[in-house]
Design an enzyme around this catalytic site. Structure first.
Site, PDB file in Angstrom:
ATOM      1  N   CYS A 361       0.795  -1.236   0.000  1.00 21.76           N
ATOM      2  CA  CYS A 361       0.000   0.000   0.000  1.00 21.76           C
ATOM      3  C   CYS A 361       0.824   1.282   0.000  1.00 21.76           C
ATOM      4  CB  CYS A 361      -0.998   0.051   1.144  1.00 21.76           C
ATOM      5  SG  CYS A 361      -1.134  -1.378   2.162  1.00 21.76           S
ATOM      6  N   ARG A 390       6.859 -11.542   4.817  1.00 21.00           N
ATOM      7  CA  ARG A 390       6.450 -11.377   6.210  1.00 21.00           C
ATOM      8  C   ARG A 390       7.121 -12.463   7.036  1.00 21.00           C
ATOM      9  NH1 ARG A 390      -0.020 -10.009   5.310  1.00 21.00           N
ATOM     10  NH2 ARG A 390       0.376  -8.403   3.750  1.00 21.00           N
ATOM     11  N   GLN A 408       0.855 -10.854  -3.668  1.00 21.02           N
ATOM     12  CA  GLN A 408      -0.543 -10.452  -3.565  1.00 21.02           C
ATOM     13  C   GLN A 408      -1.027  -9.902  -4.899  1.00 21.02           C
ATOM     14  OE1 GLN A 408       0.009  -7.564  -0.307  1.00 21.02           O
ATOM     15  NE2 GLN A 408      -1.354  -8.879   0.883  1.00 21.02           N
ATOM     16  N   ASP A 410      -2.763  -7.313  -5.545  1.00 19.62           N
ATOM     17  CA  ASP A 410      -3.115  -6.220  -4.657  1.00 19.62           C
ATOM     18  C   ASP A 410      -3.631  -5.033  -5.452  1.00 19.62           C
ATOM     19  OD1 ASP A 410      -3.353  -5.203  -2.174  1.00 19.62           O
ATOM     20  OD2 ASP A 410      -1.212  -4.916  -1.815  1.00 19.62           O
ATOM     21  N   HIS A 412      -5.300  -1.017  -4.907  1.00 21.97           N
ATOM     22  CA  HIS A 412      -5.716   0.074  -4.029  1.00 21.97           C
ATOM     23  C   HIS A 412      -6.534   1.048  -4.835  1.00 21.97           C
ATOM     24  CE1 HIS A 412      -2.300  -1.694  -1.825  1.00 21.97           C
ATOM     25  NE2 HIS A 412      -3.130  -1.525  -0.830  1.00 21.97           N
ATOM     26  N   LYS A 495     -14.254  -4.130   6.961  1.00 28.99           N
ATOM     27  CA  LYS A 495     -13.955  -4.897   5.760  1.00 28.99           C
ATOM     28  C   LYS A 495     -15.017  -5.955   5.494  1.00 28.99           C
ATOM     29  CE  LYS A 495     -11.160  -8.520   7.890  1.00 28.99           C
ATOM     30  NZ  LYS A 495      -9.838  -9.100   8.078  1.00 28.99           N
ATOM     31  N   HIS A 541      -8.572  -1.150   0.099  1.00 26.43           N
ATOM     32  CA  HIS A 541      -7.569  -2.190  -0.147  1.00 26.43           C
ATOM     33  C   HIS A 541      -8.337  -3.399  -0.630  1.00 26.43           C
ATOM     34  CE1 HIS A 541      -4.429  -0.424   2.651  1.00 26.43           C
ATOM     35  NE2 HIS A 541      -5.514   0.216   3.009  1.00 26.43           N
TER      36      HIS A 541
END
Length: 668
Positions: A361, A390, A408, A410, A412, A495, A541
């Site tokens: 992000c 991670r 990911q 991912d 945004h 979420k 997200h």
RNA sequence: GCCGACUUGGCGCAAUUGGUAGCGCACCGCACUUGUAAUGCGGGGGUUAGGGGUUCGAGUCCCCUAGUCGGCUCCA
């Protein structure tokens, strides 16, 4: 003064003798307890006038819980009969079984389990009665003086504290102990603090139980507490049902993506690289690439813009985002560049810490900030296959579904408050639609919301409310089941998560759509509104696969390795009945290859039967077999992974059938 | 991270109470050329996760490290 009472049973009013119990009322041997005015009671519970009563079948969910909980008691009795020093923790029923926690000096071994099963069997055959006895805190404390954990539970109950999930020992109301009574002698063989209810006697457990594994578990689920030794077991009304359960477990084990990953040569976790870091082999690489390609195509069609960002960054980025303050433990330690000074001690080059990114992000935010933004630019949808790292604790790693490095899908989305609802609706539909294309079609949604009064949640209450209401509205409109998850929101916003059920009914959390009021604030994001004022955008997200690796693992298990043709590494294999027909097959196969199909002809020295076996085990969707009969007819024969066959299909039709299946993402 | 179990050729498994590693599949070679889940014969390949220790001698016992598995805790 009447010596009869009236109860309502299955909608009928019955007049029964005062003092009657479930034993008198329910004749079926498969009834294990009574439900009285909605509450579960032992069969020995005496009905009162006006009660609404019904029998609890052993095979119902409540009945199974009672069976399993009673089996847990038998296990505990068996443990203490072998080791009287073992202290009792808790022993609740769980999905498909039960567990009981013990504080013992020596951990249990698999051999202990077999001995315990035998001891349990003896207790079960003994037909001990479970007898409920009401006690007081004071009496129980004396009686259970040797059971420190039970004493703690009593203390918690008196203090009106939450005992923790799964504790069946104490509940609201009376404190009760269950005695196990030998039917022959009337002796109390064992006792346990418990709110019940239980089976009438141990014999009802029968032979449908098994102890499955031993493990350590923190007392009351708290990492700070001592670890107890937990024994897990499973229990079913009959031995046949136990066998069926064990077969289901085996079936799930066969689908395990870690096993299939090795068998099908899809990926591996070389020890040399490190825990939780996968490499994809060529076959797995094809599946992954096709998954990604299709995702890219769909994102492009849906107005996403593709961005790229590096894997490492200086620490300031994650200081601004707050991750270093909150989640440093979950990040790999930094690469440290030392400060350099000249001979006068003046800093020539500043030192810096570089971190592997645990999320994408902040990078996308910097792209947003790279220029002044207008409301006309929004919604701005940035997409990246972003690889993150991670530092997951070693004990939680699990194949591709819980790794230390993963990618990911991912995105945004930067939106104005006005467009938030439309954008969320769009995103949710997009996500569900795409998941269906990958073969998942059984979903429910979870709405994770803020916990009132908890100070960890940041952001303005009004925004939370409107955002939560919007998410709920969007989720409801999807028509899917919506499960509330109060307090489950991230600290920065509510979420929706999409839960998918796979082919054998397990649920996986797939996509998440999160609203974020925090990062726009921390990074001071702005856009110019129509009236010229500066406004703060809202961030959404959104990960669809979550992680590609994880999704890959879930799909592998969902399909049990039988990927549909569009994803299969090898889509078609030609098998000549004999070498003489190889050339004929090559002619067909080359047409498929020109149409973009992943296809080969097996010209190895193996016999036809062996080739069929090999490619069936390899899960090739289409096996094309050709021999003299096919060649003479200008045809080819199909064989599928499940053994189905269709002979003499004209070549043009065969090719069209294969191309159609691939194009339409059909399963075969 | 915690508790426990485990780690033998690419894969799946064997190796009596410690006595110097076997089998199947896969792989390579040769022969065979066959209608729907394993053709036959021959061959190569491991010093037993890595390191240290006990012992005349260790795959088998002890310790450390790494990894795997099952749970617990955790999962932004």
């Amino acid at each position: 003064m009447s010596n009869s009472i009236k109860v309502i049973h299955e909608g009928q009013q019955l007049e029964i003798a005062a003092g009657s119990t479930g034993f008198e009322l329910f004749t079926s041997k498969t009834i294990v307890a009574s439900r009285v005015n909605g509450e579960l009671k032992d069969l020995a519970h005496k009905f009162a006038d006006g009660d609404v009563v019904e029998g609890v079948e052993i095979s119902s969910q409540d009945g199974l819980n009672i069976l399993r909980h009673s089996t847990a008691h038998v296990l505990a009795q068996a443990v203490q009969s072998i080791n009287p020093e073992a202290k009792l923790g808790i022993g609740p029923p769980v999905t498909d079984g039960f567990y009981y926690d013990f504080d013992v000096v020596e951990p249990f071994t698999p051999e202990d389990l077999r001995a315990l099963e035998k001891a349990m069997d003896r207790i079960i055959r003994g037909g001990q009665r479970f007898v409920r006895r009401v006690t007081t805190d004071a009496d129980a404390i004396v009686e259970l003086a040797n059971e420190p954990y039970k004493l703690e539970l009593i203390g918690l109950k008196s203090g009106n504290q939450d005992v923790g999930e799964g504790a069946a020992e104490v509940g609201a109301g009376e404190l009760t102990i269950y005695d196990n009574i030998d039917p022959a002698t009337g002796d109390t063989k064992w006792r346990d603090l418990c709110r019940g209810p239980h089976l009438p006697n141990t014999r009802m457990i029968g032979a449908g139980f098994a102890l499955t594994r031993v493990a350590a578990a923190y007392w009351r689920g708290n990492e700070k507490n001592k670890q107890l030794q937990r024994i897990y077991g499973t229990a079913w009304p009959t031995k046949d049902e136990l066998r069926a359960y064990q077969e289901r477990v085996e079936e799930a084990a066969k689908r395990d993506h870690r096993r299939l990953g090795a068998e099908l040569d899809l990926f591996s976790f070389p020890e040399e690289i490190g825990s939780g870091l996968a490499v994809f082999h060529p076959k797995g690489g094809i599946i992954r690439r096709v998954m990604e390609d299709y995702s890219r195509q769909r994102h492009e069609e849906d107005g996403y813009e593709f961005v790229y960002s590096p894997h490492i960054t200086k620490s300031n980025l994650f200081e601004t985002s707050g991750h270093l303050a909150w989640y440093a433990d979950g990040m790999f330690p930094p690469l440290q560049l030392d400060e350099e000074r000249d001979e006068n001690g003046v800093v020539r080059k500043q030192g810096a810490d570089y971190y592997l990114k645990p999320m994408n992000c902040p990078f996308h935010i910097l792209i947003f900030k790279s220029q002044g933004r207008s409301y006309r630019d929004l919604p701005l949808r940035m997409f990246e296959f972003g690889t993150v790292y991670r530092y997951e604790k070693s004990g939680v790693l699990h194949g591709l579904t819980r790794a230390r490095g993963f990618t990911q899908d991912d995105a945004h989305l930067f939106v104005t408050p006005e467009t938030m609802e439309a954008e969320l609706t769009n995103v949710l539909n997009f996500v569900l639609d795409l998941l269906r294309d990958y073969g998942l079609d059984d979903f429910y949604l979870e709405l994770s919301t803020k916990e009132e009064g908890n100070p960890k949640f940041v952001g303005d209450d009004a925004i939370w409310q409107s955002a939560t209401a919007t998410l709920e509205k969007v989720a409801t409109q999807s028509g899917l089941e919506l499960v509330p998850d109060p307090g489950g929101a991230a600290f920065y916003g509510p979420k929706i998560s999409v839960q998918a059920r796979d082919a054998i009914g397990r649920t996986w959390q797939m996509s998440t759509i999160q609203l974020d009021f925090n990062l726009p604030e921390r990074f001071d994001l702005e856009y110019t509104a129509a009236d010229g004022s500066r406004q703060r955008p809202v961030m959404i997200h959104r990960a669809l696969f979550g992680s590609i690796e994880r999704f890959f693992g879930v799909l592998t298990e969902h399909y049990a390795g039988h990927f549909p043709p569009w994803l299969a590494p090898l889509q078609v294999v030609g098998i000549p009945v004999a070498d003489a027909f190889s050339e004929y097959l090559h002619g067909i196969v080359s047409q498929l290859r020109e149409a973009g199909v992943r296809v080969t002809v097996d010209d190895s020295d193996d016999r036809m039967q062996k080739k069929i076996r090999n490619h069936t085990k390899d899960r090739v969707p289409f096996q094309l077999i050709a021999g003299g009969e096919d060649e003479a007819a200008g045809a080819v024969s199909f064989r599928y992974r499940d053994g189905r066959q269709e002979n003499g299909v004209p070549v043009a039709e065969a090719i069209e059938r294969i191309l159609t299946a691939i194009r339409n993402k059909e399963q075969v």
